[in-house]
Design a protein around this motif. Sequence first.
Motif, PDB file in Angstrom:
ATOM      1  N   ARG A  11       0.836  -1.205   0.000  1.00 23.22           N
ATOM      2  CA  ARG A  11       0.000   0.000   0.000  1.00 23.22           C
ATOM      3  C   ARG A  11       0.871   1.255   0.000  1.00 23.22           C
ATOM      4  O   ARG A  11       0.633   2.198  -0.772  1.00 23.22           O
ATOM      5  CB  ARG A  11      -0.924  -0.017   1.216  1.00 23.22           C
ATOM      6  CG  ARG A  11      -1.962   1.083   1.230  1.00 23.22           C
ATOM      7  CD  ARG A  11      -2.870   0.960   2.448  1.00 23.22           C
ATOM      8  NE  ARG A  11      -3.653  -0.264   2.404  1.00 23.22           N
ATOM      9  CZ  ARG A  11      -3.446  -1.320   3.197  1.00 23.22           C
ATOM     10  NH1 ARG A  11      -2.446  -1.312   4.068  1.00 23.22           N
ATOM     11  NH2 ARG A  11      -4.207  -2.388   3.104  1.00 23.22           N
ATOM     12  N   CYS A  14       2.610   1.725  -3.377  1.00 20.59           N
ATOM     13  CA  CYS A  14       1.666   2.210  -4.394  1.00 20.59           C
ATOM     14  C   CYS A  14       1.386   3.697  -4.205  1.00 20.59           C
ATOM     15  O   CYS A  14       1.367   4.465  -5.176  1.00 20.59           O
ATOM     16  CB  CYS A  14       0.364   1.409  -4.333  1.00 20.59           C
ATOM     17  SG  CYS A  14       0.497  -0.275  -4.963  1.00 20.59           S
ATOM     18  N   ARG A  19       0.040   5.012  -7.517  1.00 25.47           N
ATOM     19  CA  ARG A  19      -0.731   3.898  -8.048  1.00 25.47           C
ATOM     20  C   ARG A  19      -1.765   3.433  -7.033  1.00 25.47           C
ATOM     21  O   ARG A  19      -1.666   3.737  -5.845  1.00 25.47           O
ATOM     22  CB  ARG A  19       0.204   2.736  -8.416  1.00 25.47           C
ATOM     23  CG  ARG A  19       1.274   3.104  -9.427  1.00 25.47           C
ATOM     24  CD  ARG A  19       2.143   1.907  -9.768  1.00 25.47           C
ATOM     25  NE  ARG A  19       1.336   0.869 -10.404  1.00 25.47           N
ATOM     26  CZ  ARG A  19       1.716  -0.393 -10.530  1.00 25.47           C
ATOM     27  NH1 ARG A  19       2.884  -0.785 -10.027  1.00 25.47           N
ATOM     28  NH2 ARG A  19       0.940  -1.282 -11.132  1.00 25.47           N
ATOM     29  N   LYS A  20      -2.751   2.683  -7.512  1.00 21.69           N
ATOM     30  CA  LYS A  20      -3.754   2.109  -6.632  1.00 21.69           C
ATOM     31  C   LYS A  20      -3.273   0.747  -6.147  1.00 21.69           C
ATOM     32  O   LYS A  20      -2.709  -0.035  -6.909  1.00 21.69           O
ATOM     33  CB  LYS A  20      -5.078   1.939  -7.376  1.00 21.69           C
ATOM     34  CG  LYS A  20      -5.692   3.247  -7.859  1.00 21.69           C
ATOM     35  CD  LYS A  20      -6.971   2.974  -8.645  1.00 21.69           C
ATOM     36  CE  LYS A  20      -7.570   4.264  -9.177  1.00 21.69           C
ATOM     37  NZ  LYS A  20      -8.787   3.999  -9.998  1.00 21.69           N
ATOM     38  N   LYS A  21      -3.547   0.429  -4.886  1.00 19.15           N
ATOM     39  CA  LYS A  21      -3.139  -0.863  -4.329  1.00 19.15           C
ATOM     40  C   LYS A  21      -3.762  -2.013  -5.111  1.00 19.15           C
ATOM     41  O   LYS A  21      -3.129  -3.059  -5.300  1.00 19.15           O
ATOM     42  CB  LYS A  21      -3.519  -0.957  -2.859  1.00 19.15           C
ATOM     43  CG  LYS A  21      -3.083  -2.262  -2.203  1.00 19.15           C
ATOM     44  CD  LYS A  21      -3.445  -2.298  -0.732  1.00 19.15           C
ATOM     45  CE  LYS A  21      -2.957  -3.595  -0.082  1.00 19.15           C
ATOM     46  NZ  LYS A  21      -3.671  -4.784  -0.601  1.00 19.15           N
ATOM     47  N   ASP A  23      -4.094  -2.313  -8.107  1.00 16.80           N
ATOM     48  CA  ASP A  23      -3.398  -2.552  -9.376  1.00 16.80           C
ATOM     49  C   ASP A  23      -2.282  -3.584  -9.235  1.00 16.80           C
ATOM     50  O   ASP A  23      -1.701  -3.999 -10.238  1.00 16.80           O
ATOM     51  CB  ASP A  23      -2.803  -1.237  -9.914  1.00 16.80           C
ATOM     52  CG  ASP A  23      -3.875  -0.253 -10.352  1.00 16.80           C
ATOM     53  OD1 ASP A  23      -5.024  -0.687 -10.592  1.00 16.80           O
ATOM     54  OD2 ASP A  23      -3.568   0.948 -10.442  1.00 16.80           O
ATOM     55  N   VAL A  24      -1.964  -3.958  -8.001  1.00  8.65           N
ATOM     56  CA  VAL A  24      -0.858  -4.885  -7.750  1.00  8.65           C
ATOM     57  C   VAL A  24      -1.402  -6.154  -7.096  1.00  8.65           C
ATOM     58  O   VAL A  24      -2.044  -6.094  -6.041  1.00  8.65           O
ATOM     59  CB  VAL A  24       0.213  -4.251  -6.843  1.00  8.65           C
ATOM     60  CG1 VAL A  24       1.338  -5.248  -6.570  1.00  8.65           C
ATOM     61  CG2 VAL A  24       0.770  -2.982  -7.490  1.00  8.65           C
ATOM     62  N   ILE A 197       7.244  -2.271  -7.817  1.00 12.57           N
ATOM     63  CA  ILE A 197       5.979  -1.526  -7.851  1.00 12.57           C
ATOM     64  C   ILE A 197       6.206  -0.124  -8.411  1.00 12.57           C
ATOM     65  O   ILE A 197       5.416   0.373  -9.215  1.00 12.57           O
ATOM     66  CB  ILE A 197       5.352  -1.475  -6.443  1.00 12.57           C
ATOM     67  CG1 ILE A 197       4.814  -2.870  -6.062  1.00 12.57           C
ATOM     68  CG2 ILE A 197       4.231  -0.438  -6.373  1.00 12.57           C
ATOM     69  CD1 ILE A 197       4.358  -2.986  -4.621  1.00 12.57           C
ATOM     70  N   THR A 202       2.639  -5.348 -11.845  1.00 17.65           N
ATOM     71  CA  THR A 202       1.234  -5.659 -11.577  1.00 17.65           C
ATOM     72  C   THR A 202       1.092  -6.932 -10.763  1.00 17.65           C
ATOM     73  O   THR A 202       0.048  -7.179 -10.162  1.00 17.65           O
ATOM     74  CB  THR A 202       0.454  -5.822 -12.894  1.00 17.65           C
ATOM     75  OG1 THR A 202       1.038  -6.891 -13.667  1.00 17.65           O
ATOM     76  CG2 THR A 202       0.471  -4.536 -13.708  1.00 17.65           C
TER      77      THR A 202
END
Length: 217
Positions: A11, A14, A19-21, A23-24, A197, A202
């Motif tokens: 988290r 990201c 980035r959004k969590k 997305d991983v 990340i 991803t």
Amino acid sequence: MPLADIQDRIRAACEASGRKKDDVTLIAVSKVQPNDRVEAVLDQGHRVFGENKVQEAAGKWPAFRESYSDVHLHMIGPLQTNKVRQAMELAQAIHTVDRPKLAATMVRLAQETGYCPDLFIQVNTGEEPQKAGVLPAQADAFIAEVRALDLPVKGLMCIPPVDEEPSLHFALLAKIAARNGLTGLSMGMSSDFERAIALGATHIRVGSAIFGDRVAV
């Protein structure tokens, strides 16, 4: 708990890279781990796992799926052609497509069964002779070849050399993916997933940081 700690680190990584969590995807690498450790992670609600060997996966996951039916299994180790059928039956994703014969076998089995897992093409970014994966200079042609077979190529995977800065390899993999219009990047492990990340991973493959050191067999 180790799993919660890793999720917090994902988290934070990201957020740091905008980035959004979601997305991983965290793949908990359960290879050579005793069942009680795996079950403990399942009981915490995690459902995405990675295995290296088809035989080990076959001996572990059908039984677990009787209690945890929503598990997603990713095969992340070198795959022999004679193990492809079993791998495709067990897994929702295979990260180690690296040669035409393997792709041709997958096509045949997909046509026979009507199903094919998500596929990642492994790129040997360090050009290490002992390691599987297509060489970077040959990656574009191989990606095109596999796509022409109408296989579900979702992205690329790499395992950087242990003695080199992994970010250089993550950046190279991202560059190859971008120019081929691929969005999936399977890269980053326990020691370097935050750097992965930051460079667009991803799917990250984390084992020892979740489960502890592997058990010798």
